[in-house]
Motif scaffolding. Structure first.
Motif, PDB file in Angstrom:
ATOM      1  N   GLU A 158       0.823  -1.207   0.000  1.00  0.00           N
ATOM      2  CA  GLU A 158       0.000   0.000   0.000  1.00  0.00           C
ATOM      3  C   GLU A 158       0.860   1.260   0.000  1.00  0.00           C
ATOM      4  O   GLU A 158       0.542   2.236  -0.662  1.00  0.00           O
ATOM      5  CB  GLU A 158      -0.926   0.013   1.218  1.00  0.00           C
ATOM      6  N   THR A 159       1.965   1.223   0.740  1.00  0.00           N
ATOM      7  CA  THR A 159       2.834   2.402   0.815  1.00  0.00           C
ATOM      8  C   THR A 159       3.485   2.705  -0.525  1.00  0.00           C
ATOM      9  O   THR A 159       3.648   3.868  -0.878  1.00  0.00           O
ATOM     10  CB  THR A 159       3.914   2.198   1.892  1.00  0.00           C
ATOM     11  N   GLN A 160       3.870   1.666  -1.266  1.00  0.00           N
ATOM     12  CA  GLN A 160       4.458   1.889  -2.590  1.00  0.00           C
ATOM     13  C   GLN A 160       3.433   2.447  -3.558  1.00  0.00           C
ATOM     14  O   GLN A 160       3.723   3.334  -4.347  1.00  0.00           O
ATOM     15  CB  GLN A 160       5.048   0.599  -3.139  1.00  0.00           C
ATOM     16  N   LEU A 161       2.218   1.917  -3.499  1.00  0.00           N
ATOM     17  CA  LEU A 161       1.144   2.416  -4.349  1.00  0.00           C
ATOM     18  C   LEU A 161       0.828   3.867  -4.003  1.00  0.00           C
ATOM     19  O   LEU A 161       0.588   4.685  -4.890  1.00  0.00           O
ATOM     20  CB  LEU A 161      -0.085   1.536  -4.179  1.00  0.00           C
ATOM     21  N   THR A 204       1.140   7.156  -6.602  1.00  0.00           N
ATOM     22  CA  THR A 204      -0.137   7.772  -7.004  1.00  0.00           C
ATOM     23  C   THR A 204      -0.409   9.083  -6.274  1.00  0.00           C
ATOM     24  O   THR A 204      -1.376   9.765  -6.593  1.00  0.00           O
ATOM     25  CB  THR A 204      -1.318   6.821  -6.731  1.00  0.00           C
ATOM     26  N   ASP A 205       0.391   9.452  -5.308  1.00  0.00           N
ATOM     27  CA  ASP A 205       0.209  10.660  -4.495  1.00  0.00           C
ATOM     28  C   ASP A 205      -1.127  10.663  -3.749  1.00  0.00           C
ATOM     29  O   ASP A 205      -1.739  11.703  -3.552  1.00  0.00           O
ATOM     30  CB  ASP A 205       0.336  11.932  -5.346  1.00  0.00           C
ATOM     31  N   LEU A 206      -1.595   9.486  -3.381  1.00  0.00           N
ATOM     32  CA  LEU A 206      -2.781   9.342  -2.540  1.00  0.00           C
ATOM     33  C   LEU A 206      -2.333   8.763  -1.202  1.00  0.00           C
ATOM     34  O   LEU A 206      -1.296   8.109  -1.124  1.00  0.00           O
ATOM     35  CB  LEU A 206      -3.797   8.408  -3.200  1.00  0.00           C
ATOM     36  N   PRO A 207      -3.078   8.980  -0.130  1.00  0.00           N
ATOM     37  CA  PRO A 207      -2.659   8.431   1.169  1.00  0.00           C
ATOM     38  C   PRO A 207      -2.634   6.901   1.167  1.00  0.00           C
ATOM     39  O   PRO A 207      -3.435   6.263   0.487  1.00  0.00           O
ATOM     40  CB  PRO A 207      -3.717   8.949   2.152  1.00  0.00           C
ATOM     41  N   ALA A 208      -1.717   6.335   1.925  1.00  0.00           N
ATOM     42  CA  ALA A 208      -1.582   4.870   1.993  1.00  0.00           C
ATOM     43  C   ALA A 208      -2.833   4.225   2.576  1.00  0.00           C
ATOM     44  O   ALA A 208      -3.154   3.080   2.263  1.00  0.00           O
ATOM     45  CB  ALA A 208      -0.361   4.487   2.819  1.00  0.00           C
ATOM     46  N   LYS A 226      -9.771  11.820  -8.858  1.00  0.00           N
ATOM     47  CA  LYS A 226      -8.350  11.769  -8.495  1.00  0.00           C
ATOM     48  C   LYS A 226      -7.819  10.336  -8.500  1.00  0.00           C
ATOM     49  O   LYS A 226      -6.726  10.081  -8.973  1.00  0.00           O
ATOM     50  CB  LYS A 226      -8.152  12.422  -7.129  1.00  0.00           C
ATOM     51  N   LEU A 227      -8.624   9.400  -7.994  1.00  0.00           N
ATOM     52  CA  LEU A 227      -8.210   8.001  -7.963  1.00  0.00           C
ATOM     53  C   LEU A 227      -8.050   7.448  -9.380  1.00  0.00           C
ATOM     54  O   LEU A 227      -7.031   6.842  -9.713  1.00  0.00           O
ATOM     55  CB  LEU A 227      -9.209   7.158  -7.181  1.00  0.00           C
ATOM     56  N   ALA A 228      -9.042   7.663 -10.223  1.00  0.00           N
ATOM     57  CA  ALA A 228      -8.978   7.153 -11.593  1.00  0.00           C
ATOM     58  C   ALA A 228      -7.814   7.770 -12.361  1.00  0.00           C
ATOM     59  O   ALA A 228      -7.114   7.079 -13.098  1.00  0.00           O
ATOM     60  CB  ALA A 228     -10.293   7.418 -12.318  1.00  0.00           C
ATOM     61  N   GLN A 229      -7.580   9.056 -12.179  1.00  0.00           N
ATOM     62  CA  GLN A 229      -6.465   9.706 -12.867  1.00  0.00           C
ATOM     63  C   GLN A 229      -5.123   9.168 -12.378  1.00  0.00           C
ATOM     64  O   GLN A 229      -4.207   8.946 -13.171  1.00  0.00           O
ATOM     65  CB  GLN A 229      -6.533  11.216 -12.667  1.00  0.00           C
ATOM     66  N   ALA A 230      -5.009   8.939 -11.065  1.00  0.00           N
ATOM     67  CA  ALA A 230      -3.763   8.402 -10.510  1.00  0.00           C
ATOM     68  C   ALA A 230      -3.495   6.995 -11.034  1.00  0.00           C
ATOM     69  O   ALA A 230      -2.362   6.660 -11.407  1.00  0.00           O
ATOM     70  CB  ALA A 230      -3.825   8.404  -8.987  1.00  0.00           C
ATOM     71  N   LEU A 231      -4.540   6.156 -11.089  1.00  0.00           N
ATOM     72  CA  LEU A 231      -4.356   4.797 -11.593  1.00  0.00           C
ATOM     73  C   LEU A 231      -4.063   4.795 -13.090  1.00  0.00           C
ATOM     74  O   LEU A 231      -3.269   3.981 -13.580  1.00  0.00           O
ATOM     75  CB  LEU A 231      -5.600   3.950 -11.294  1.00  0.00           C
TER      76      LEU A 231
END
Length: 176
Positions: free
Chosen positions: A76-79, A83-87, A139-144
């Motif tokens: 989770e921390t690597q993701l 992605t610049d989202l919280p772990a 934000k989630l979809a754009q990060a993924l």
């Protein structure tokens, strides 16, 4: 082959261009939603469920932790860092992965490359997400989407770290 003068070994082939266009952002969001809906359908649970997505490695990925040790899973921390989202947004639910040693030769210098360890191509990681996909800013979809475009890990310019998020392969076959 042999006996070419008698008509054996004749070969014919034709070339045609293959269109390999990358998915647009809208197609990517649709793929994410189809995977999530298919998983929810299989679960048949009445309680509210989080959003699910899977990461499938299409090429070996060389990943390391903050102490530069090789890791065998996408955590989770690597993701969160890519992605610049919280772990806390991500939770790893399941993974099927194996490791392999990556070796090679540096032709320019005439020396062997450093041996590294990579997560094998074909490895799959299933994540749940607390943030919904249909939030207003996506934000989630754009990060993924950016993660799939850029890949993950080290030596991406050499072909390592290519991934597919919510690969249609996982929806292709119904389980009994």
């Amino acid at each position: 082959g042999t006996a070419r003068t008698r008509g054996f070994g004749r070969v014919a082939f034709a070339l045609r261009l293959l269109k390999d266009e990358p998915d647009s952002f809208e197609q990517f969001k649709e793929r994410l939603q189809l995977f999530n809906d298919g998983l929810h359908e299989r679960m048949q649970s009445a309680q509210p469920q989080p959003f699910y997505f899977a990461i499938t490695l299409q090429a070996p990925a060389i990943l390391s932790d903050e102490l530069l040790r090789y890791v065998s899973t996408i955590a989770e921390t690597q993701l969160a860092s890519v992605t610049d989202l919280p772990a806390s947004t991500f939770k790893l639910l399941y993974h099927s992965a194996s490791m392999r040693r990556v070796m090679g030769w540096q032709d320019l210098w005439g020396l062997p490359r450093m041996h590294e360890y990579a997560i094998e191509a074909g490895s799959v990681f299933l994540f749940s997400v607390t943030q919904p996909l249909d939030d207003t800013d996506n934000k989630l979809a754009q990060a993924l989407f950016m993660l799939e475009e850029q890949g993950i890990g080290q030596r991406r310019a050499e072909g390592f770290g290519r991934i597919c998020i919510s690969d249609p392969f996982h929806r292709g076959r119904k389980l009994q």
